[in-house]
Design a protein around this motif. Structure first.
Motif, PDB file in Angstrom:
ATOM      1  N   ALA A 147     -17.358  -2.047   7.148  1.00 65.83           N
ATOM      2  CA  ALA A 147     -16.895  -0.963   8.036  1.00 65.83           C
ATOM      3  C   ALA A 147     -15.376  -0.809   7.950  1.00 65.83           C
ATOM      4  O   ALA A 147     -14.627  -1.479   8.653  1.00 65.83           O
ATOM      5  CB  ALA A 147     -17.314  -1.265   9.472  1.00 65.83           C
ATOM      6  N   THR A 148     -14.942   0.050   7.022  1.00 68.41           N
ATOM      7  CA  THR A 148     -13.512   0.306   6.815  1.00 68.41           C
ATOM      8  C   THR A 148     -13.320   1.812   6.647  1.00 68.41           C
ATOM      9  O   THR A 148     -14.269   2.586   6.785  1.00 68.41           O
ATOM     10  CB  THR A 148     -13.018  -0.398   5.527  1.00 68.41           C
ATOM     11  N   GLU A 149     -12.105   2.206   6.242  1.00 73.12           N
ATOM     12  CA  GLU A 149     -11.852   3.638   5.999  1.00 73.12           C
ATOM     13  C   GLU A 149     -12.456   4.101   4.674  1.00 73.12           C
ATOM     14  O   GLU A 149     -12.377   5.270   4.322  1.00 73.12           O
ATOM     15  CB  GLU A 149     -10.336   3.881   5.973  1.00 73.12           C
ATOM     16  N   ALA A 160       0.896  -1.162   0.000  1.00 68.74           N
ATOM     17  CA  ALA A 160       0.000   0.000   0.000  1.00 68.74           C
ATOM     18  C   ALA A 160       0.933   1.210   0.000  1.00 68.74           C
ATOM     19  O   ALA A 160       2.155   1.038  -0.071  1.00 68.74           O
ATOM     20  CB  ALA A 160      -0.901   0.006   1.242  1.00 68.74           C
ATOM     21  N   ARG A 161       0.379   2.425   0.117  1.00 67.56           N
ATOM     22  CA  ARG A 161       1.266   3.603   0.141  1.00 67.56           C
ATOM     23  C   ARG A 161       1.801   3.863   1.539  1.00 67.56           C
ATOM     24  O   ARG A 161       2.895   4.361   1.699  1.00 67.56           O
ATOM     25  CB  ARG A 161       0.504   4.837  -0.373  1.00 67.56           C
ATOM     26  N   ARG A 162       1.034   3.529   2.600  1.00 70.33           N
ATOM     27  CA  ARG A 162       1.450   3.875   3.979  1.00 70.33           C
ATOM     28  C   ARG A 162       2.281   2.746   4.608  1.00 70.33           C
ATOM     29  O   ARG A 162       1.736   1.763   5.110  1.00 70.33           O
ATOM     30  CB  ARG A 162       0.209   4.169   4.826  1.00 70.33           C
ATOM     31  N   ALA A 189     -19.484   5.997 -11.532  1.00 67.72           N
ATOM     32  CA  ALA A 189     -18.067   5.766 -11.851  1.00 67.72           C
ATOM     33  C   ALA A 189     -17.537   4.573 -11.055  1.00 67.72           C
ATOM     34  O   ALA A 189     -16.872   3.684 -11.599  1.00 67.72           O
ATOM     35  CB  ALA A 189     -17.259   7.015 -11.541  1.00 67.72           C
ATOM     36  N   TYR A 190     -17.851   4.582  -9.767  1.00 67.75           N
ATOM     37  CA  TYR A 190     -17.353   3.486  -8.911  1.00 67.75           C
ATOM     38  C   TYR A 190     -17.918   2.145  -9.377  1.00 67.75           C
ATOM     39  O   TYR A 190     -17.170   1.173  -9.562  1.00 67.75           O
ATOM     40  CB  TYR A 190     -17.732   3.774  -7.454  1.00 67.75           C
ATOM     41  N   SER A 191     -19.238   2.087  -9.579  1.00 64.19           N
ATOM     42  CA  SER A 191     -19.856   0.817 -10.014  1.00 64.19           C
ATOM     43  C   SER A 191     -19.271   0.349 -11.340  1.00 64.19           C
ATOM     44  O   SER A 191     -19.044  -0.854 -11.528  1.00 64.19           O
ATOM     45  CB  SER A 191     -21.363   0.983 -10.199  1.00 64.19           C
TER      46      SER A 191
END
Ligand SMILES: NC(=O)c1ccc[n+]([C@@H]2O[C@H](COP(=O)([O-])OP(=O)(O)OC[C@H]3O[C@@H](n4cnc5c(N)ncnc54)[C@H](OP(=O)(O)O)[C@@H]3O)[C@@H](O)[C@H]2O)c1
Length: 290
Positions: free
Chosen positions: A203-205, A47-49, A168-170
């Motif tokens: 339930a996430t960020e 990931a980036r972090r 867009a997401y779908s």
């Protein structure tokens, strides 16, 4: 024809299977890393972090009750060539990989006409092109090495239907699902399985990231805190569904049977869904006006 990939967890003479996961610093990706470690996998997490990845590695070791060998690869999946970097790291550290989970992604609530071309392309780069790049690169390497494996792409329940502001997401998630299914057929003769994963609200960020991308003055319609807990899953539920599917030739992994049935009903009776969406929009407008 090469037989299908079976995780070699019970055979202590074989090396541990290795799982490569993108978007592993949070949410579903982090939970999947921990769950696969618990079930005997070594890990390559990305990931980036970087600092968040180190925390996930520690959680994996704690959950597995052994020192899980973990390679941490900080990278941005929108950078072309990230897949080669990630799989090179897996092969350098472990000499192999068995499970690849293209999970990195984000959501955005925005009407299509309020979305500019750069934002739309960035969403597809992150959600769609990066997962295709990773699974293709993994497939080519497995075929060349004559090895089996299981490739997963994190799609969504909204791959099968869409909602206002979720076009867009779908679309990015539907594109993943179609590509994953085609790859599943194409790669089966090589002993490589491919599955798309279709979580429901989890339930996430995800919803915090989506809120950051809201237009000023717009309210988040799908904020997780406004939903009944009945409709919200924990990322561990998704992680367990993925872990159970490893080594099984399932083209789709779902985490909610009712949503899967609802998606079928929407496909068969689109007008019914149009009515439900229209009604809920009218109610929301009235609620805002009162
Ligand atoms: N939560 C839901 O309700 C839900 C439902 C259906 C499907 N999904 C899908 O599940 C997947 C995981 O989402 P989540 O719910 O776990 O959300 P999350 O908690 O926000 O996690 C997203 C992960 O993706 C990584 N990521 C995002 N952009 C990236 C980039 N450009 N390069 C590298 N990594 C990147 C993030 O890491 P860094 O920020 O550290 O880079 C993070 O680890 C996504 O594909 C999402 O579309 C989620």
């Amino acid at each position: 024809m090469i037989g299908r990939y079976r995780p070699s967890l019970v055979n202590s003479h074989e090396p541990r299977p290795v799982a490569v996961i993108t978007g592993a610093s949070a949410g579903i990706g982090a939970a999947t890393a921990v769950e696969l470690a618990r079930r005997g996998h070594d890990l390559v997490i990305s990931a980036r972090r970087r600092e968040r990845l180190a925390e996930v590695a520690a959680r994996a070791t704690e959950a597995a009750g052994r020192a899980v060998r973990t390679e941490i690869v900080p990278l941005d999946v929108t950078v072309r060539g990230h897949s080669a970097e990630l799989l090179d790291a897996a092969e350098r550290a472990f000499g192999r990989f068995d499970v690849v989970y293209a999970n990195a992604g984000y959501g955005m609530e925005r009407p299509m006409h309020a979305l500019d071309d750069v934002e739309l392309r960035h969403m597809f780069e992150t959600n769609f092109f990066s997962s295709v790049e990773l699974c293709n690169e993994a497939a080519r390497r497995l075929i060349k090495a004559g090895r089996r494996g299981h490739l997963f792409m994190c799609s969504s329940c909204v791959a099968k239907f869409t909602l206002p502001d979720f076009g867009a997401y779908s679309a990015s998630k539907a594109a993943q699902a179609h590509v994953a299914r085609a790859m599943a057929y194409e790669l089966r003769p090589h002993g490589i399985m491919v599955s798309s994963v279709h979580p429901v609200t989890t339930a996430t960020e995800f919803f915090d990231v989506s809120r950051e991308r809201m237009l000023p003055g717009h309210e988040q319609q799908y904020a997780i805190h406004g939903m009944s807990r009945l409709f919200v899953q924990r990322p561990e539920v998704v992680a367990r569904a993925i872990a159970r599917a490893v080594g099984k030739p399932r083209t789709e992994v779902w985490t909610s049977f009712p949503t899967r049935v609802a998606a079928g009903i929407i496909t068969a009776f689109p007008w019914l869904f149009d009515m439900a969406v229209g009604l809920s929009r009218r109610r929301a407008t009235e609620a805002r006006a009162s």
